[in-house]
Design a protein around this motif. Structure first.
Motif, mmCIF file in Angstrom:
data_model
loop_
_atom_site.group_PDB
_atom_site.id
_atom_site.type_symbol
_atom_site.label_atom_id
_atom_site.label_comp_id
_atom_site.label_asym_id
_atom_site.label_seq_id
_atom_site.Cartn_x
_atom_site.Cartn_y
_atom_site.Cartn_z
ATOM 1 N N LYS A 118 -5.889 0.487 -6.275
ATOM 2 C CA LYS A 118 -7.267 0.498 -5.776
ATOM 3 C C LYS A 118 -7.324 1.297 -4.484
ATOM 4 O O LYS A 118 -6.461 1.167 -3.613
ATOM 5 C CB LYS A 118 -7.761 -0.933 -5.545
ATOM 6 N N VAL A 119 -8.353 2.137 -4.356
ATOM 7 C CA VAL A 119 -8.522 2.962 -3.169
ATOM 8 C C VAL A 119 -9.143 2.115 -2.064
ATOM 9 O O VAL A 119 -10.117 1.399 -2.288
ATOM 10 C CB VAL A 119 -9.414 4.177 -3.463
ATOM 11 N N LYS A 120 -8.565 2.208 -0.876
ATOM 12 C CA LYS A 120 -9.107 1.482 0.267
ATOM 13 C C LYS A 120 -9.418 2.464 1.390
ATOM 14 O O LYS A 120 -8.622 3.357 1.680
ATOM 15 C CB LYS A 120 -8.115 0.432 0.750
ATOM 16 N N VAL A 179 -6.163 4.974 1.360
ATOM 17 C CA VAL A 179 -4.834 4.530 0.944
ATOM 18 C C VAL A 179 -4.932 3.924 -0.445
ATOM 19 O O VAL A 179 -6.017 3.582 -0.928
ATOM 20 C CB VAL A 179 -4.249 3.496 1.930
ATOM 21 N N LEU A 180 -3.787 3.794 -1.084
ATOM 22 C CA LEU A 180 -3.713 3.145 -2.387
ATOM 23 C C LEU A 180 -3.125 1.751 -2.205
ATOM 24 O O LEU A 180 -2.007 1.601 -1.700
ATOM 25 C CB LEU A 180 -2.833 3.957 -3.344
ATOM 26 N N THR A 181 -3.875 0.743 -2.586
ATOM 27 C CA THR A 181 -3.353 -0.619 -2.583
ATOM 28 C C THR A 181 -2.954 -0.969 -4.007
ATOM 29 O O THR A 181 -3.704 -0.708 -4.950
ATOM 30 C CB THR A 181 -4.401 -1.624 -2.078
ATOM 31 N N ILE A 238 0.836 -1.183 0.000
ATOM 32 C CA ILE A 238 0.000 0.000 0.000
ATOM 33 C C ILE A 238 0.880 1.245 0.000
ATOM 34 O O ILE A 238 2.047 1.203 0.385
ATOM 35 C CB ILE A 238 -0.952 0.056 1.212
ATOM 36 N N ILE A 239 0.292 2.349 -0.464
ATOM 37 C CA ILE A 239 0.906 3.668 -0.353
ATOM 38 C C ILE A 239 -0.072 4.534 0.435
ATOM 39 O O ILE A 239 -1.232 4.660 0.063
ATOM 40 C CB ILE A 239 1.159 4.295 -1.737
#
Length: 386
Positions: free
Chosen positions: A302-304, A137-139, A93-94
């Motif tokens: 993908k946005v989480k 977050v960005l996965t 993740i980022i």
């Protein structure tokens, strides 16, 4: 880095804080440990990778499945591969940490003992990716080196940010273009892309046809960001041009676009895309272009939702002291209140979308406690029932 003994139970916990680090944790976890790296500075954006190589360490030949938590939020479910697989499951993740530490928990869900092989984190240029909020977050959904002519994955030392670039199977209607140059030869942008990735590209076999790439959503309501990376790998002759328009599911979102020789360009979504099962990106040459479009690499994230707040720190400290003072044998690890499905045994908390969770109920009965009442209980200032 300090190593502190943790507790065996339904959770095992790793706490990592701050500075760039690679932490090898080993596969066979006969005991569970807690790791803490303390940072003196706040890191704004962190790519965090967790690796899970089963290797049949328990001789059961049954790869486990378990949940992965980051702070008070569910990161995802780890599904280990068979022992025959050479691939290593990796979660990445980022995100923007809200605190100067990162708390990672592996949760036993009754499908085998959780394990972890390594954790990696390092700071990242905070202007590059769409991580403007601590509640989302960005996965990594995919990160592809499209023109690679090998089956090798590239990361650091080729990529200063240690992104893992995987080769992508060549489509039957694509052909490869390639050249050779070093990182110093590239005119870079904020993404600091590796030369070995940007020195190859794909282009359509039929030069009049569009170059097309697609991905399928896990769920139509999922949100995605895409990043398309370009670099011209051919020195064009005087009258040669390479211009094209870019569309997503038929809607034009950029173009015409011209990639300069050894000049890296990135086209990305400024807002997440959502609402369909399949996303198809098409690059089509313009009428005046003499050459077909190219594409070197692509990243899809993908946005989480990470909107669940962590328990108020004073309450966390109080519960930690209570556990230590009485030697409570319950499996109290991670965040006391969140996620709600993993709230500590014997607690109730006030939880809503807007306020920090607070402990309102504490039940220590059937714990075999003796001695005086610790003053730490009085630090639970929102406690209503004891």
């Amino acid at each position: 880095m300090s190593l502190i003994k943790a507790y065996k139970g339904d959770r095992m916990e790793y706490i990592v804080a701050g500075r760039p680090a690679w932490i090898g944790l080993g596969n066979a976890l006969g005991f569970w440990s807690l790791y803490r790296l303390k940072s003196q500075v706040r890191i704004l954006v962190v790519p965090l990778k967790a690796f899970f190589y089963y290797g049949n360490y328990d001789n059961l030949n049954q790869p486990p499945q378990f949940d992965l938590l980051l702070g008070a939020n569910v990161w995802g479910t780890v599904k280990s591969l068979s022992i025959e697989s050479l691939s290593v499951p990796t979660s990445e993740i980022i995100y923007t940490p809200s605190l100067n530490y990162i708390q990672l928990c592996l949760v036993n869900t009754g499908k085998g003992t959780p394990f972890i092989s390594a954790i990696e984190l390092r700071p990242l240029n905070n202007t590059a990716y769409a991580t403007y909020s601590t509640i989302s977050v960005l996965t990594r959904f995919m990160r592809c080196n499209l023109g690679s002519n090998t089956d090798v994955e590239y990361r650091y030392k080729y990529d200063d940010d240690d992104r893992i670039w995987l080769p992508y199977e060549l489509s039957s209607d694509w052909r490869r273009l390639s050249t050779s140059f070093n990182n110093d030869d590239l005119y870079q942008n904020d993404y600091k892309l590796p030369a070995i990735v940007m020195s190859t590209a794909v282009t359509p076999v039929n030069e009049s046809a569009p170059l097309q790439f697609h991905w399928d959503a896990d769920n139509v309501n999922d949100e995605y960001y895409y990043y398309l990376h370009f670099n011209e790998v051919e020195k064009l002759a005087g009258k040669e041009t390479r211009t094209f328009i870019i569309t997503l599911n038929g809607d034009t979102f950029n173009g015409p676009d011209i990639s300069g020789y050894q000049v890296v360009e990135t086209i990305y979504s400024t807002a997440p895309v959502t609402g369909v099962k399949r996303y198809q990106i098409s690059l089509s040459k313009t009428e005046n272009s003499t050459l077909p479009p190219i594409l070197n690499a692509i990243e899809i994230y993908k946005v989480k939702d990470f909107s669940q707040l962590e328990t108020q720190q004073g309450d966390v400290d109080a519960m930690t002291n209570i556990k230590k003072y009485y030697g409570v044998a319950r499996n109290w690890q991670g965040d006391p209140c969140a996620p709600v499905s993993y709230m500590w045994e014997g607690l109730n908390c006030s939880i809503d979308d807007n306020n920090i969770p607070r402990i309102t109920f504490l039940d220590l009965s059937s714990s075999g406690l003796t001695g005086k009442i610790t003053s730490s209980i009085s630090k639970l200032t929102m406690l209503q029932h004891l």
